[in-house]
Design a protein around this motif. Sequence first.
Motif, PDB file in Angstrom:
ATOM      1  N   LEU A   1      15.867  11.620   4.754  1.00  0.00           N
ATOM      2  CA  LEU A   1      15.037  12.665   4.151  1.00  0.00           C
ATOM      3  C   LEU A   1      15.904  13.680   3.421  1.00  0.00           C
ATOM      4  O   LEU A   1      15.577  14.126   2.321  1.00  0.00           O
ATOM      5  N   TYR A   2      17.008  14.034   4.034  1.00  0.00           N
ATOM      6  CA  TYR A   2      17.962  14.963   3.428  1.00  0.00           C
ATOM      7  C   TYR A   2      18.439  14.442   2.075  1.00  0.00           C
ATOM      8  O   TYR A   2      18.538  15.190   1.112  1.00  0.00           O
TER       9      TYR A   2
ATOM     10  N   LEU B   1       0.838  -1.207   0.000  1.00  0.00           N
ATOM     11  CA  LEU B   1       0.000   0.000   0.000  1.00  0.00           C
ATOM     12  C   LEU B   1       0.866   1.247   0.000  1.00  0.00           C
ATOM     13  O   LEU B   1       0.612   2.200  -0.748  1.00  0.00           O
ATOM     14  N   LEU B   2       1.908   1.260   0.821  1.00  0.00           N
ATOM     15  CA  LEU B   2       2.805   2.408   0.887  1.00  0.00           C
ATOM     16  C   LEU B   2       3.474   2.670  -0.458  1.00  0.00           C
ATOM     17  O   LEU B   2       3.550   3.813  -0.919  1.00  0.00           O
TER      18      LEU B   2
ATOM     19  N   ALA C   1      12.093   7.488   3.557  1.00  0.00           N
ATOM     20  CA  ALA C   1      12.905   7.199   4.749  1.00  0.00           C
ATOM     21  C   ALA C   1      12.346   5.952   5.409  1.00  0.00           C
ATOM     22  O   ALA C   1      11.141   5.704   5.373  1.00  0.00           O
ATOM     23  N   VAL C   2      13.242   5.180   5.994  1.00  0.00           N
ATOM     24  CA  VAL C   2      12.856   3.966   6.702  1.00  0.00           C
ATOM     25  C   VAL C   2      13.373   4.079   8.132  1.00  0.00           C
ATOM     26  O   VAL C   2      14.556   4.326   8.339  1.00  0.00           O
ATOM     27  N   ALA C   3      12.495   3.917   9.084  1.00  0.00           N
ATOM     28  CA  ALA C   3      12.886   3.947  10.494  1.00  0.00           C
ATOM     29  C   ALA C   3      12.842   2.522  11.020  1.00  0.00           C
ATOM     30  O   ALA C   3      11.779   1.986  11.276  1.00  0.00           O
ATOM     31  N   SER C   4      14.011   1.922  11.149  1.00  0.00           N
ATOM     32  CA  SER C   4      14.065   0.544  11.633  1.00  0.00           C
ATOM     33  C   SER C   4      14.667   0.513  13.034  1.00  0.00           C
ATOM     34  O   SER C   4      15.381   1.426  13.446  1.00  0.00           O
ATOM     35  N   ALA C   5      14.404  -0.547  13.733  1.00  0.00           N
ATOM     36  CA  ALA C   5      14.925  -0.704  15.088  1.00  0.00           C
ATOM     37  C   ALA C   5      16.457  -0.685  15.092  1.00  0.00           C
ATOM     38  O   ALA C   5      17.073  -0.154  16.015  1.00  0.00           O
ATOM     39  N   SER C   6      17.067  -1.229  14.057  1.00  0.00           N
ATOM     40  CA  SER C   6      18.532  -1.273  14.011  1.00  0.00           C
ATOM     41  C   SER C   6      19.159   0.111  13.862  1.00  0.00           C
ATOM     42  O   SER C   6      20.341   0.291  14.155  1.00  0.00           O
ATOM     43  N   GLU C   7      18.389   1.093  13.402  1.00  0.00           N
ATOM     44  CA  GLU C   7      18.916   2.442  13.220  1.00  0.00           C
ATOM     45  C   GLU C   7      18.808   3.297  14.479  1.00  0.00           C
ATOM     46  O   GLU C   7      19.301   4.423  14.492  1.00  0.00           O
TER      47      GLU C   7
ATOM     48  N   TYR D   1      19.684  10.683  14.189  1.00  0.00           N
ATOM     49  CA  TYR D   1      19.297  11.432  12.986  1.00  0.00           C
ATOM     50  C   TYR D   1      19.293  10.606  11.713  1.00  0.00           C
ATOM     51  O   TYR D   1      19.348  11.142  10.619  1.00  0.00           O
ATOM     52  N   ALA D   2      19.231   9.282  11.821  1.00  0.00           N
ATOM     53  CA  ALA D   2      19.257   8.430  10.634  1.00  0.00           C
ATOM     54  C   ALA D   2      18.087   8.735   9.701  1.00  0.00           C
ATOM     55  O   ALA D   2      18.259   8.802   8.482  1.00  0.00           O
TER      56      ALA D   2
END
Length: 93
Positions: free
Chosen positions: A43-44, A8-9, A26-32, A37-38
């Motif tokens: 996004l940058y 869907l995304l 952007a992907v926000a994962s637990a490992s990051e 500021y990952a």
Amino acid sequence: MTSGKTALLHTMTDTAGGRGVRVLPAVASASEQKFPYAVLEQLYQGMPTHLQRSRPRPGLDALRDPNGPDQAELSLLQNFHRTLDELTDDAPC
């Protein structure tokens, strides 16, 4: 069991991009979580080159806030927000 959220995304971002909306991935994962500021750095990386060159990079140029070890300097975050605002001059985000 999967729920199809990723599909869907992808459909939404493809559709939005096809209609002229700027998509900053952007992907926000637990490992990051151990890399401050990952997500901002991702996004940058999706910003136009001229804005990348004229702005501090959140992941590399961030100064630690004396109020906490995981806090970015307020001016850096305000500058990043202004950059996102400038992006809407060219295309909706």
